[in-house]
Every structure is written in structure tokens, then in C-alpha cells.
Design an enzyme around this catalytic site. Structure first.
Site, PDB file in Angstrom:
ATOM      1  N   CYS A  31      50.987  35.142  50.730  1.00 57.44           N
ATOM      2  CA  CYS A  31      50.451  36.059  51.931  1.00 57.44           C
ATOM      3  C   CYS A  31      51.549  37.288  51.770  1.00 57.44           C
ATOM      4  CB  CYS A  31      50.716  35.401  53.155  1.00 57.44           C
ATOM      5  SG  CYS A  31      50.241  36.313  54.744  1.00 57.44           S
ATOM      6  N   CYS A  50      52.306  38.585  55.364  1.00 53.70           N
ATOM      7  CA  CYS A  50      53.526  37.925  56.001  1.00 53.70           C
ATOM      8  C   CYS A  50      54.754  38.129  55.139  1.00 53.70           C
ATOM      9  CB  CYS A  50      53.400  36.425  55.667  1.00 53.70           C
ATOM     10  SG  CYS A  50      51.582  35.602  56.004  1.00 53.70           S
ATOM     11  N   ASP A  51      54.998  38.199  54.005  1.00 52.88           N
ATOM     12  CA  ASP A  51      56.193  38.219  53.335  1.00 52.88           C
ATOM     13  C   ASP A  51      56.636  39.514  52.632  1.00 52.88           C
ATOM     14  OD1 ASP A  51      56.317  35.575  53.965  1.00 52.88           O
ATOM     15  OD2 ASP A  51      55.572  34.891  52.046  1.00 52.88           O
TER      16      ASP A  51
END
Ligand code: NAP
Length: 324
Positions: free
Chosen positions: A147, A150-151
């Protein structure tokens, strides 16, 4: 509660959607039971708590200005749900009978849980290539992720060459997102043609920082504690090469956890996600609701899943009130 009693709300799943549904249902004094799932490690790790259990820093969940780790966030949500007397059991649901009420859920321990309403919150798992080093570095915070949103903004990925695997819209979106921080983004695609929509393709093909590596498969991930490079195998010639990267993002699709709904009558879409009835969390079965990634192939964020969990609990509460 004994085996023969009927639960008012049973929540299947224990990610942000499941625990948020539990918090709301518990505060409405519905004494929810959360069936949190059994951990497994093959072919890829799946844990109670869902995909956040496999991430390290979460920097985009509102309310945590310094960030929070995925496991800490899930532990907090569970604790908050349990504070209001949510009960939980570490079982999978293997079969659902929604043909009559109360609904009957068979668990992996062989017993049957009866419920007036059910909230499906089993999530979806990111697909991985399945390489040993890929999974090892993904679970240890070693620079492999499924992701980018997300990261990707973590300091460890800044000003580094990064690679995204996949040729669909997700891969294009992730590559465009990462290009804001990375020194260079390589898209690794196993064919000579992208699956993504023309508009999404154009965004990456015209981007000066993005380069597509055609006909390439990632055959190994190199690095002990942190990724250093990837081994690429040409899918046409078989030639093997090495590409130094500081991060690897796998964007080869997701699989919703809906196999246990086979023969249940719950309507799924063509990608096997639960189909919701209009803007609510209702499924096609009266009294069965769904929340989180199991019913969302688009946003797939912890905060959107939590929001859906809240809606599902409110919908279940209203539905129960209407029955009375
Ligand atoms: P997808 O469309 O199924 O694409 C998956 C990609 O991964 C394909 O290019 C596929 O290659 C590749 N792939 C699959 N297994 C692989 C493996 N083992 N090794 C290497 N490559 C592999 O999935 P997605 O991109 O996640 O999109 C899912 C859905 O969400 C789509 O309907 C998409 O349109 C939608 N979506 C929309 C947006 C947007 O509009 N903003 C953003 C993201 C997603 P092949 O092409 O060779 O099969």
C-alpha cells in the site's frame, strides 16, 4: 451467553471496520460478539486485526499526530470495544445460514452461533507475489509494502528509487503517488501492455520520474533487514537482471475474504466483494450488513473501513429497533 441463546449483533472480522462496529454496537447496549478469525501464515500471513497487523507505521489515521503502528492501533480499537463489553472469540466462520432467522453461523470450532443481525467485516487481503524474501521484508518493515498510500510517504522511502509491481490502475496510481517523494519510480509489469485505463496509463507514461520495465517479473527481493535491490527475470527471454531500489510496492490486486459466504445468498460483485444496497451498509439480505474492505474495492483505507463499521452498527441498531 450460552450456545443456544441468540446474539443481537455478531460481527465477523476484527479490522478497523469490525472493531468500530463493535464500539458503536456495544455503546448501544447490544452486547456484540466479535468473531475475530484465526491467525494463519500460508500462503501469506493473515492475523486477527487485519491488514494493519502487517504494517509498521501508520501516519494517516486521524488523531495520531506522531503516527501509530498498525498493531498498536488495532490493540487500541480492541481495548476500546472491550471497555464497552464487546465479547470476542478467536474463530473463523466456515458457513453462514441466512435462510431463516435467527441466522446461524458455523464456526471453525464446529459450534453454531445464532444471531439476529450480522455485520460482515472480514476485509480483503492484498495479493503478494509469494516470494519468501518479499513476505519476510513486508512483515518486518523492511521496505516492502502492498500500500503506497499507507507507507509511501514514510521518510525511509524519500529520495530513493522505488519499484511498483503491476499493470493495473492501482499500480499506476501508486507509481504517481510515489513519484512525489521518490527519486525515480520503476513500474515492473509482466507483459508489454498495461491493463490500466488509458487515462491512468497516460499519467505515468508521460511522467518524467516514472519508467516502465516491460516483460519483467520480480523473481527475488534482495536485502537482509532492508530491501537493497530486486532481481528481475525477463518473461520473454528469461534474462535475469538486478535493479537497486529502496522500496518495493506490490499492486497486483486484492482478494476479498468472502469465500465463507459461498451459498449464503449474500450478493457479491464480479470481483467477489460484498455488494451493498445503495448508500447504506445493508446487503441484499435483510439483517445482514457489511463494512470495510470486504465491501470496498476502491478506498481500502483504515479510516474509511472504520467509518463503514460505524455505519453498519448504526444500521443494525435501527434494523433491530424496527423489528421490535
Ligand atoms: P487489477 O486491475 O486486477 O490489476 C492487477 C495487475 O497486477 C495486472 O496488471 C496483472 O497483470 C498484475 N498481476 C496480477 N498477478 C500478478 C503476479 N502474480 N505477478 C505480477 N503481476 C501480477 O487490480 P488493481 O490495479 O488493484 O485494480 C482493481 C480494480 O480497482 C480495477 O477495476 C481498477 O480499475 C480499480 N481501481 C481504480 C482506480 C481509479 O480509478 N482511480 C484506482 C485503483 C484501482 P496482467 O495485466 O498481466 O494480468
Amino acid at each position: 451467553m450460552s450456545e443456544t441463546s441468540v446474539e443481537r449483533v455478531v460481527i465477523i472480522g476484527s479490522g478497523p471496520a469490525g472493531w468500530t462496529a463493535a464500539i458503536y454496537a456495544a455503546r448501544a447496549e447490544l452486547q456484540p460478539l466479535c468473531l475475530i478469525g484465526v491467525p494463519r501464515s500460508n500462503p501469506a500471513p493473515v492475523l486477527p486485526g487485519g491488514q494493519l497487523m502487517l504494517t509498521t507505521e501508520v501516519e494517516n489515521y486521524p488523531g495520531f499526530p506522531e503516527g501509530v503502528t498498525g498493531p498498536d492501533l488495532m490493540a487500541s480499537l480492541q481495548k476500546q470495544a472491550e471497555r464497552f463489553e464487546t465479547r470476542s472469540r478467536m474463530v473463523d466462520v466456515t458457513h453462514c445460514d441466512f435462510s431463516s432467522r435467527p441466522f446461524a453461523l458455523t464456526t471453525s470450532e464446529g459450534d453454531v452461533v445464532k444471531a439476529e443481525t450480522v455485520i460482515l467485516a472480514t476485509g480483503a487481503t492484498a495479493n503478494w507475489i509469494g516470494l519468501e524474501n518479499e513476505l519476510r521484508l513486508a512483515t518486518s518493515g523492511g521496505g516492502v509494502s502492498a500500500c503506497a498510500v499507507c507507507d509511501g510517504a514514510l521518510p525511509v522511502f524519500r529520495d530513493q528509487p522505488l519499484a511498483v509491481v503491476g499493470g493495473g490502475d492501482s499500480a499506476m496510481e501508486e507509481a504517481s503517488y510515489l513519484a512525489k517523494f521518490a527519486s525515480k519510480v520503476y513500474i515492473i509489469h509482466r507483459r508489454d501492455e498495461l491493463r490500466a485505463s488509458k487515462a491512468m496509463q497516460a499519467r505515468v507514461l508521460e511522467h518524467e520520474k516514472i519508467e516502465v520495465c516491460w516483460n519483467k517479473a520480480v523473481s527475488d527481493v534482495i536485502g537482509q533487514d532492508k530491501i537493497e535491490s530486486i532481481e528481475l527475470t525477463d518473461t520473454v527471454t528469461g534474462d535475469v537482471s538486478t535493479l537497486p531500489v529502496g522500496g518495493l510496492f506490490i499492486a497486483i490486486g486484492h482478494t476479498p475474504a468472502t469465500a465463507f459466504l459461498k451459498d449464503s445468498g449474500v450478493a457479491l460483485d464480479d470481483k467477489q466483494y460484498v455488494r451493498l444496497d445503495g448508500p447504506s451498509s445493508a446487503t441484499n439480505i435483510d439483517g445482514v450488513f457489511a463494512a470495510g474492505d470486504v465491501a470496498d474495492s476502491i478506498y481500502r483505507q483504515a479510516i474509511t473501513a472504520a467509518g463503514m463499521g460505524c455505519r453498519a452498527a448504526l444500521d443494525a441498531e435501527r434494523w433491530l429497533a424496527e423489528q421490535e
